[in-house]
Design a protein around this motif. Structure first.
Motif, short mmCIF file in Angstrom:
data_model
loop_
_atom_site.label_atom_id
_atom_site.label_comp_id
_atom_site.label_asym_id
_atom_site.label_seq_id
_atom_site.Cartn_x
_atom_site.Cartn_y
_atom_site.Cartn_z
N LEU A 14 0.80 -1.22 0.00
CA LEU A 14 0.00 0.00 0.00
C LEU A 14 0.84 1.28 0.00
CD1 LEU A 14 -2.77 1.29 -0.02
CD2 LEU A 14 -2.82 1.07 2.48
N PRO A 15 1.90 1.39 0.81
CA PRO A 15 2.71 2.60 0.75
C PRO A 15 3.33 2.83 -0.63
CG PRO A 15 3.18 1.44 2.77
CD PRO A 15 2.30 0.54 1.94
N MET A 22 5.22 19.08 -1.11
CA MET A 22 5.92 17.80 -1.08
C MET A 22 6.45 17.52 0.34
SD MET A 22 9.09 16.59 -3.51
CE MET A 22 10.22 17.84 -2.93
N ILE A 23 6.99 18.52 0.99
CA ILE A 23 7.51 18.36 2.35
C ILE A 23 6.37 18.01 3.31
CG2 ILE A 23 8.57 19.59 4.30
CD1 ILE A 23 10.30 21.05 2.14
N VAL A 24 5.23 18.67 3.15
CA VAL A 24 4.06 18.36 3.97
C VAL A 24 3.62 16.91 3.74
CG1 VAL A 24 1.60 18.86 4.33
CG2 VAL A 24 3.25 20.74 4.20
N GLY A 25 3.59 16.49 2.47
CA GLY A 25 3.20 15.12 2.14
C GLY A 25 4.15 14.09 2.72
N ILE A 26 5.44 14.34 2.63
CA ILE A 26 6.43 13.43 3.20
C ILE A 26 6.27 13.33 4.71
CG2 ILE A 26 8.91 13.14 3.66
CD1 ILE A 26 9.37 14.35 0.81
N THR A 27 6.06 14.48 5.35
CA THR A 27 5.87 14.51 6.80
C THR A 27 4.61 13.74 7.20
OG1 THR A 27 6.99 16.64 6.88
CG2 THR A 27 5.66 16.04 8.80
N LEU A 28 3.52 13.95 6.44
CA LEU A 28 2.27 13.24 6.72
C LEU A 28 2.44 11.73 6.54
CD1 LEU A 28 -0.75 13.33 7.36
CD2 LEU A 28 -1.17 13.67 4.91
N LYS A 40 5.21 9.98 6.81
CA LYS A 40 6.02 9.46 7.92
C LYS A 40 5.18 9.35 9.20
CE LYS A 40 10.66 10.65 6.50
NZ LYS A 40 11.94 11.23 6.88
N PHE A 41 4.32 10.34 9.44
CA PHE A 41 3.44 10.31 10.61
C PHE A 41 2.50 9.10 10.53
CE2 PHE A 41 -0.73 11.44 12.40
CZ PHE A 41 -0.38 11.56 13.74
N LEU A 42 1.86 8.92 9.37
CA LEU A 42 0.93 7.80 9.21
C LEU A 42 1.65 6.46 9.31
CD1 LEU A 42 -1.32 9.17 6.33
CD2 LEU A 42 -1.92 8.92 8.75
N ARG A 43 2.84 6.38 8.76
CA ARG A 43 3.60 5.13 8.85
C ARG A 43 3.96 4.85 10.30
NH1 ARG A 43 7.84 2.78 4.75
NH2 ARG A 43 5.90 2.68 3.64
N GLY A 44 4.32 5.89 11.05
CA GLY A 44 4.65 5.73 12.46
C GLY A 44 3.46 5.28 13.28
N ARG A 45 2.27 5.66 12.86
CA ARG A 45 1.04 5.24 13.55
C ARG A 45 0.51 3.93 12.99
NH1 ARG A 45 -1.62 8.51 16.82
NH2 ARG A 45 -3.64 7.72 16.11
#
Length: 146
Positions: free
Chosen positions: A82-83, A123-129, A131-136
């Protein structure tokens, strides 16, 4: 020396992206407009990049290790999950809508126009989001056919 070589490689990449037209969103969008004002010239840029990459990997991976590291850092994942699908979709949609890909957007910052800055910020916001979702653990692995 590692920092200097990284700078030189990035500079060569940026010049190649710019000369090839990949930093020009109008040229990129015309490449995707196959039913209208299709500009096939970027196909030559992409095929050339694939050839250079294939030859480079062939010779570089024969070495026991990289010049400035102890081991090669290569992706270990072999599955389509999925990622990967979500990231590929976001990349393709973003590229098609804006005419910028991450590689072309960075050299385009030098044009001092707002569009690449908006794209890079998004793009930076998307990458951060992501990473956040992957961490959760929001992305569960979904195996598909290889």
């Amino acid at each position: 020396m590692k920092l200097i070589s990284t700078f030189i490689i990035g500079l060569i990449f940026g010049i190649g992206i710019t000369v090839g037209g990949m930093a020009n969103p109008a040229k990129v969008i015309n490449f995707f407009d196959v039913a209208g004002t299709w500009d096939p010239s970027l196909l030559l840029v992409m095929v050339s990049a694939l050839v250079v990459t294939a030859v480079g990997y062939y010779f570089v991976l024969k070495r026991p290790h990289p010049v400035f590291e102890d081991v090669f850092s290569l992706p270990a994942a072999k599955q389509i999950d999925l990622p990967l699908i979500a990231g590929s979709t976001a990349f393709g949609v973003g590229w098609g809508i804006t005419g910028f890909c991450p590689g072309g957007s960075i050299p385009a910052l030098g044009l001092a126009i707002p569009d690449p800055f908006i794209f890079v910020g998004s793009m930076i916001v998307g990458i951060t989001l992501a990473k956040f979702l992957r961490g959760r653990n929001a992305f569960k692995t979904v195996k598909t056919h290889n």
